[in-house]
Every structure is written in C-alpha cells, then in structure tokens.
Design an enzyme around this catalytic site. Sequence first.
Site, PDB file in Angstrom:
ATOM      1  N   LYS A  14      -3.530   1.089  -2.933  1.00  0.00           N
ATOM      2  CA  LYS A  14      -4.186   0.991  -1.614  1.00  0.00           C
ATOM      3  C   LYS A  14      -3.186   1.235  -0.482  1.00  0.00           C
ATOM      4  CE  LYS A  14      -5.149  -3.369  -2.300  1.00  0.00           C
ATOM      5  NZ  LYS A  14      -4.456  -3.625  -3.573  1.00  0.00           N
ATOM      6  N   ARG A  89     -10.801  -9.892   0.943  1.00  0.00           N
ATOM      7  CA  ARG A  89     -10.454 -10.220  -0.441  1.00  0.00           C
ATOM      8  C   ARG A  89     -11.504 -11.154  -1.048  1.00  0.00           C
ATOM      9  NH1 ARG A  89      -5.249  -8.306  -0.348  1.00  0.00           N
ATOM     10  NH2 ARG A  89      -3.884  -9.218  -1.864  1.00  0.00           N
ATOM     11  N   ARG A 125       8.018  -1.008  -8.486  1.00  0.00           N
ATOM     12  CA  ARG A 125       7.907  -0.889  -7.021  1.00  0.00           C
ATOM     13  C   ARG A 125       9.149  -1.485  -6.351  1.00  0.00           C
ATOM     14  NH1 ARG A 125       2.757  -2.931  -3.750  1.00  0.00           N
ATOM     15  NH2 ARG A 125       3.144  -4.888  -4.845  1.00  0.00           N
ATOM     16  N   ARG A 158       9.809  -7.081  -4.754  1.00  0.00           N
ATOM     17  CA  ARG A 158       9.081  -8.197  -4.134  1.00  0.00           C
ATOM     18  C   ARG A 158       9.013  -9.383  -5.092  1.00  0.00           C
ATOM     19  NH1 ARG A 158       3.448  -5.877  -1.782  1.00  0.00           N
ATOM     20  NH2 ARG A 158       2.664  -7.766  -2.770  1.00  0.00           N
ATOM     21  N   ARG A 169      -1.817 -12.956  -9.833  1.00  0.00           N
ATOM     22  CA  ARG A 169      -2.516 -12.162  -8.810  1.00  0.00           C
ATOM     23  C   ARG A 169      -3.683 -11.397  -9.439  1.00  0.00           C
ATOM     24  NH1 ARG A 169       2.280  -8.775  -6.730  1.00  0.00           N
ATOM     25  NH2 ARG A 169       0.786  -7.708  -5.411  1.00  0.00           N
TER      26      ARG A 169
HETATM   27  P1  AP5 Z   1       0.896   0.206  -3.738  1.00  0.00           P
HETATM   28  O1  AP5 Z   1       0.257   1.312  -2.978  1.00  0.00           O
HETATM   29  O2  AP5 Z   1       2.026  -0.510  -3.093  1.00  0.00           O
HETATM   30  O3  AP5 Z   1      -0.219  -0.798  -4.285  1.00  0.00           O
HETATM   31  P2  AP5 Z   1      -1.207  -1.763  -3.514  1.00  0.00           P
HETATM   32  O4  AP5 Z   1      -2.572  -1.521  -4.056  1.00  0.00           O
HETATM   33  O5  AP5 Z   1      -1.033  -1.662  -2.039  1.00  0.00           O
HETATM   34  O6  AP5 Z   1      -0.676  -3.132  -4.103  1.00  0.00           O
HETATM   35  P3  AP5 Z   1      -0.218  -4.498  -3.454  1.00  0.00           P
HETATM   36  O7  AP5 Z   1       0.522  -5.213  -4.569  1.00  0.00           O
HETATM   37  O8  AP5 Z   1       0.558  -4.352  -2.184  1.00  0.00           O
HETATM   38  O9  AP5 Z   1      -1.555  -5.168  -3.197  1.00  0.00           O
HETATM   39  P4  AP5 Z   1      -1.922  -6.622  -3.223  1.00  0.00           P
HETATM   40  O10 AP5 Z   1      -3.310  -6.466  -2.792  1.00  0.00           O
HETATM   41  O11 AP5 Z   1      -1.740  -7.433  -4.411  1.00  0.00           O
HETATM   42  O12 AP5 Z   1      -0.821  -7.282  -2.288  1.00  0.00           O
HETATM   43  P5  AP5 Z   1      -0.810  -7.528  -0.738  1.00  0.00           P
HETATM   44  O13 AP5 Z   1       0.503  -7.088  -0.253  1.00  0.00           O
HETATM   45  O14 AP5 Z   1      -2.040  -7.011  -0.086  1.00  0.00           O
HETATM   46  O15 AP5 Z   1       1.392   0.816  -5.138  1.00  0.00           O
HETATM   47  C1  AP5 Z   1       2.089   0.025  -6.091  1.00  0.00           C
HETATM   48  C2  AP5 Z   1       3.238   0.848  -6.725  1.00  0.00           C
HETATM   49  O16 AP5 Z   1       2.687   1.947  -7.446  1.00  0.00           O
HETATM   50  C3  AP5 Z   1       4.181   1.468  -5.679  1.00  0.00           C
HETATM   51  O17 AP5 Z   1       5.484   1.417  -6.185  1.00  0.00           O
HETATM   52  C4  AP5 Z   1       3.702   2.923  -5.536  1.00  0.00           C
HETATM   53  O18 AP5 Z   1       4.762   3.799  -5.210  1.00  0.00           O
HETATM   54  C5  AP5 Z   1       3.128   3.215  -6.923  1.00  0.00           C
HETATM   55  N1  AP5 Z   1       1.945   4.075  -6.859  1.00  0.00           N
HETATM   56  C6  AP5 Z   1       0.930   4.056  -5.941  1.00  0.00           C
HETATM   57  N2  AP5 Z   1      -0.010   4.984  -6.239  1.00  0.00           N
HETATM   58  C7  AP5 Z   1       0.421   5.577  -7.390  1.00  0.00           C
HETATM   59  C8  AP5 Z   1      -0.124   6.631  -8.212  1.00  0.00           C
HETATM   60  N3  AP5 Z   1      -1.304   7.237  -7.898  1.00  0.00           N
HETATM   61  N4  AP5 Z   1       0.558   6.998  -9.317  1.00  0.00           N
HETATM   62  C9  AP5 Z   1       1.747   6.391  -9.632  1.00  0.00           C
HETATM   63  N5  AP5 Z   1       2.319   5.408  -8.886  1.00  0.00           N
HETATM   64  C10 AP5 Z   1       1.658   5.009  -7.785  1.00  0.00           C
HETATM   65  O19 AP5 Z   1      -0.945  -9.127  -0.690  1.00  0.00           O
HETATM   66  C11 AP5 Z   1       0.123  -9.962  -1.108  1.00  0.00           C
HETATM   67  C12 AP5 Z   1      -0.328 -11.412  -0.997  1.00  0.00           C
HETATM   68  O20 AP5 Z   1      -0.705 -11.729   0.368  1.00  0.00           O
HETATM   69  C13 AP5 Z   1      -1.569 -11.792  -1.818  1.00  0.00           C
HETATM   70  O21 AP5 Z   1      -1.247 -12.116  -3.153  1.00  0.00           O
HETATM   71  C14 AP5 Z   1      -2.107 -13.008  -1.028  1.00  0.00           C
HETATM   72  O22 AP5 Z   1      -1.330 -14.146  -1.309  1.00  0.00           O
HETATM   73  C15 AP5 Z   1      -1.846 -12.611   0.425  1.00  0.00           C
HETATM   74  N6  AP5 Z   1      -2.975 -11.906   1.028  1.00  0.00           N
HETATM   75  C16 AP5 Z   1      -2.973 -10.612   1.503  1.00  0.00           C
HETATM   76  N7  AP5 Z   1      -4.190 -10.306   2.018  1.00  0.00           N
HETATM   77  C17 AP5 Z   1      -4.975 -11.415   1.863  1.00  0.00           C
HETATM   78  C18 AP5 Z   1      -6.333 -11.706   2.175  1.00  0.00           C
HETATM   79  N8  AP5 Z   1      -7.141 -10.797   2.766  1.00  0.00           N
HETATM   80  N9  AP5 Z   1      -6.807 -12.934   1.855  1.00  0.00           N
HETATM   81  C19 AP5 Z   1      -6.013 -13.875   1.294  1.00  0.00           C
HETATM   82  N10 AP5 Z   1      -4.720 -13.655   0.960  1.00  0.00           N
HETATM   83  C20 AP5 Z   1      -4.199 -12.441   1.250  1.00  0.00           C
END
Ligand code: AP5
Length: 211
Positions: A14, A89, A125, A158, A169
């Site tokens: 995403k 979420r 990552r 991270r 997660r």
């Molecule tokens: P990447 O694009 O970074 O993945 P992502 O889907 O953005 O994953 P996140 O881990 O950031 O999402 P998340 O939802 O768990 O965490 P968030 O930061 O929002 O890609 C991942 C890796 O793969 C990268 O290295 C990339 O280069 C590679 N890649 C990407 N596309 C690829 C492809 N097509 N092919 C190969 N490789 C690829 O949230 C963190 C924490 O914050 C949560 O756990 C929670 O505690 C809190 N939080 C955030 N938002 C909320 C909310 N709305 N409500 C409550 N808590 C929240």
Amino acid sequence: MNIFVFLGAPGSGKGTQAKRLSETKKYHHFSTGDMLRAAIRADAPLGKKAQGYIKKGELVPDDIMIGLIEDALSCLDNSSQVILDGFPRTVPQAEALDKKVSTTVNSAIFFDIPHSELIERLSGRRTCSQCGESYHIDFSPPKKPNLCDKCDGDLIHRPDDKVDVVKKRLEVFTKQNDGLLKYYGNRRNLNTINANKPIETVESELKQYLQ
Ligand code: AP5
C-alpha cells in the site's frame, strides 16, 4: 473531496504504491503508520500514546486515529484527491470517514496477496530513520547500501517488522479485514488488485482503478 482508500495486509505494498502515485502531485497521501512514526520520532504526545500499541503489533484506539485523519483532511479543499493508506483499519473508522461532511470514498482498493509472501517482504524492508522512505533489500534497494536516496538518512529494520510482531499484525489484520471488505462491498465501491506482482505491474493496474 475524492478519497481512495488502500486496504491490505502489512507488507502488501500500500505504502509503496501510494508514495509513487503521490509523486505525480495529483494526490494527497496520508499514511497513518507514517504519521504515527513521525510523532514517535518527534516525541510528541500522539507518539507517546501510540508507541506501546505499535510495538506490540496492536491497533491504536479508534478515537485517536479518527481524530488524526479528521485533522489531516480538514486542511484540504473540497476538490482534493486523497489516498488514505492504512486508514480505515476497522469498521468504526470507515463509518467515521463516511460521516465526515464533503468526503466521498470513491473506491476502496484491496491489495490481495497470500500471507506467505509477506514475511519475505517485511523482513527485507528497510525504512529511513529520518524521512520514513521505504526500501527492500532485493526488490527495491537504495542506490547506496543502508542510506536513503532522498535524504541520506540511515536505513533501519522497523522494530514492528520483526517476525513475532509481524505475526501479531497479521492476526489483527485478519480479524478486522472481513468486516471492512463487507462494508465497502455493500457500498459497491470495493476493487481488488492482485498485489503479488512486480511493483511496476501493480502500479499500472492500480492507475486504471483511480481514473
Ligand atoms: P510496503 O509498501 O511498505 O507495504 P505496506 O502495505 O505499506 O505495509 P506496512 O507494513 O507499512 O503496513 P501496515 O499497514 O502494517 O503498517 P502501518 O505502517 O500502516 O511494502 C513492504 C515491503 O515490500 C517494502 O520493502 C517494499 O519495497 C516491498 N514491496 C512493495 N510492493 C512490492 C511488490 N509488488 N513486489 C515486491 N516487493 C514489494 O501501521 C503500523 C502500525 O501503526 C500498526 O500496526 C498500528 O499499530 C498503527 N496504525 C496505523 N494505522 C492505524 C489505524 N488506522 N488504526 C489503528 N492503528 C493504526
């Protein structure tokens, strides 16, 4: 205001796609994960409230997250195009977004990928400790090892990308995701994209949904 919501498991891509799209300047991109991590780096009150949840792989409470997104959207004018990455979420977060005056969720896009792929993505990552830019050691490496292309900051793994927290997660994601897919499916604005393809292929398919 036109809103595109990106849904999907941790590591489904995403953030990678939202960042590429926002470079065109057509979209405002809000990543709730990046916003929380910036607040933690700045030692801000929001960061203090959120860090315990993030560390354990749990969700930050809805009222905090809804307030954060309401504040962010209130700075934009009604003609803005917005990508929300990581919000909503939970169904209460989705309901709160729909209740907000002048916002329309045009499309919720679900990044579909087998969970078996995610451990490799998250263990490889690397994230910039200064600006939050994300890389992958094999799939999207930085130009110089361990340094951010954009700001020369050090790249880190991270803490919540360690295997035991990733498992938590994924568990939390699985619990919430069906409800969200049903919510947007009932409103007929749910699209699913195969996120298990190279970054450029996912990007070009995604652009078709955003038109
Ligand atoms: P990447 O694009 O970074 O993945 P992502 O889907 O953005 O994953 P996140 O881990 O950031 O999402 P998340 O939802 O768990 O965490 P968030 O930061 O929002 O890609 C991942 C890796 O793969 C990268 O290295 C990339 O280069 C590679 N890649 C990407 N596309 C690829 C492809 N097509 N092919 C190969 N490789 C690829 O949230 C963190 C924490 O914050 C949560 O756990 C929670 O505690 C809190 N939080 C955030 N938002 C909320 C909310 N709305 N409500 C409550 N808590 C929240």
